[in-house]
Design an enzyme around this catalytic site. Structure first.
Site, short mmCIF file in Angstrom:
data_model
loop_
_atom_site.label_atom_id
_atom_site.label_comp_id
_atom_site.label_asym_id
_atom_site.label_seq_id
_atom_site.Cartn_x
_atom_site.Cartn_y
_atom_site.Cartn_z
N ARG A 183 -1.47 -14.53 4.42
CA ARG A 183 -2.23 -13.80 5.45
C ARG A 183 -1.53 -13.88 6.81
NH1 ARG A 183 -6.83 -10.50 4.39
NH2 ARG A 183 -7.85 -11.28 6.28
N GLU A 242 -9.04 -11.46 -7.62
CA GLU A 242 -8.14 -10.30 -7.47
C GLU A 242 -6.94 -10.38 -8.42
OE1 GLU A 242 -7.24 -9.90 -3.28
OE2 GLU A 242 -9.32 -9.39 -2.80
N HIS A 272 -2.05 -5.34 1.53
CA HIS A 272 -3.31 -6.06 1.33
C HIS A 272 -2.94 -7.47 0.91
CE1 HIS A 272 -7.11 -7.48 -0.28
NE2 HIS A 272 -6.41 -7.92 -1.32
N ASN A 310 -1.92 -0.04 6.86
CA ASN A 310 -1.35 -1.28 7.42
C ASN A 310 -0.45 -2.01 6.42
OD1 ASN A 310 -3.40 -2.14 5.76
ND2 ASN A 310 -4.70 -2.93 7.40
N TYR A 367 -12.58 -3.10 -3.06
CA TYR A 367 -13.05 -2.95 -1.68
C TYR A 367 -14.58 -2.89 -1.60
CZ TYR A 367 -8.41 -2.16 0.43
OH TYR A 367 -7.13 -2.32 0.92
N LYS A 421 0.82 -1.21 0.00
CA LYS A 421 0.00 0.00 0.00
C LYS A 421 0.87 1.27 0.00
CE LYS A 421 -3.86 -2.23 2.44
NZ LYS A 421 -4.86 -2.09 3.54
P1 ADP Z 1 -7.87 -6.85 5.55
O1 ADP Z 1 -7.10 -5.86 4.69
O2 ADP Z 1 -7.09 -7.22 6.78
O3 ADP Z 1 -8.35 -8.05 4.77
P2 ADP Z 1 -10.59 -5.69 5.50
O4 ADP Z 1 -10.87 -6.42 4.23
O5 ADP Z 1 -11.59 -5.79 6.61
O6 ADP Z 1 -9.17 -6.08 6.11
O7 ADP Z 1 -10.46 -4.12 5.17
C1 ADP Z 1 -9.80 -3.68 4.03
C2 ADP Z 1 -8.94 -2.49 4.37
O8 ADP Z 1 -9.78 -1.40 4.75
C3 ADP Z 1 -7.99 -2.69 5.57
O9 ADP Z 1 -6.79 -3.33 5.24
C4 ADP Z 1 -7.78 -1.26 5.99
O10 ADP Z 1 -6.82 -0.62 5.15
C5 ADP Z 1 -9.15 -0.64 5.76
N1 ADP Z 1 -9.98 -0.69 6.99
C6 ADP Z 1 -10.63 -1.77 7.50
N2 ADP Z 1 -11.30 -1.44 8.64
C7 ADP Z 1 -11.06 -0.13 8.84
C8 ADP Z 1 -11.46 0.82 9.85
N3 ADP Z 1 -12.26 0.47 10.87
N4 ADP Z 1 -11.01 2.09 9.75
C9 ADP Z 1 -10.22 2.48 8.72
N5 ADP Z 1 -9.81 1.64 7.74
C10 ADP Z 1 -10.20 0.36 7.80
#
Ligand code: ADP
Length: 153
Positions: free
Chosen positions: A85, A126, A115, A112, A49, A9
């Protein structure tokens, strides 16, 4: 062998973590079968997303993901979706286990670093979303002799 998609990211790119992140996947024994840099636009992000597009935090996530071009990786390996993961760690980075990418390099839920596809079905969709066929490569990795038993390869 299973393929999975990883995005490094904008925070990973800005913070100079591309090499560090790629190194972690390589040393695990995963095979890089596709890798490129590209900017993400609103349409692509809404598709990618779609499961969070109606959340109040989504506009912030979209702005963040558009802020800098990202690195897209396609990684191959035995049950690679789950393995990748584990290496990435949980979404809320400040609570992610030490030793994971998110646990070692991030504090935010949104920023974070990586992805990673969450299921084999999503991984397939994807990989197809982000890579053209000609951008993915099949080749023998000699290291596999030492990464897997014959019956696992
Ligand atoms: P992951 O990336 O761990 O699979 P998700 O699919 O739930 O998690 O969410 C996609 C992305 O959206 C996350 O990696 C993060 O960048 C963002 N995200 C998820 N939850 C939140 C939140 N509560 N506040 C801000 N950003 C979020």
């Amino acid at each position: 062998m299973e393929r999975t998609l990883v995005i490094i990211k904008p925070d990973g790119v800005q913070r100079g973590l591309v090499g560090e992140v790629v190194k972690r996947f390589e040393r695990k024994g995963l095979k890089i079968v596709g890798m490129k840099m590209m900017p993400l636009n609103e349409m692509l992000l809404r598709e990618h997303y779609s499961h969070i597009a109606d959340k109040p935090f989504y506009p912030g996530v979209e702005d963040f993901m558009k802020s800098t071009p990202v690195i897209i990786l396609c990684l191959e390996g035995l049950e690679s979706v789950g393995a990748v993961r584990v290496i990435c760690g949980i979404t809320k980075a400040r609570e992610a286990d030490g030793g994971t990418i998110r646990g070692d390099f991030a504090m935010s839920v949104a920023c974070n670093v990586v992805h990673a596809s969450d299921t084999p079905e999503n991984a397939q969709a994807e990989v197809a979303r982000f890579f053209k066929d000609e951008e993915l490569f099949s080749y023998d990795k000699t290291e596999y002799l030492h990464v897997y038993l014959d019956e696992e390869r």
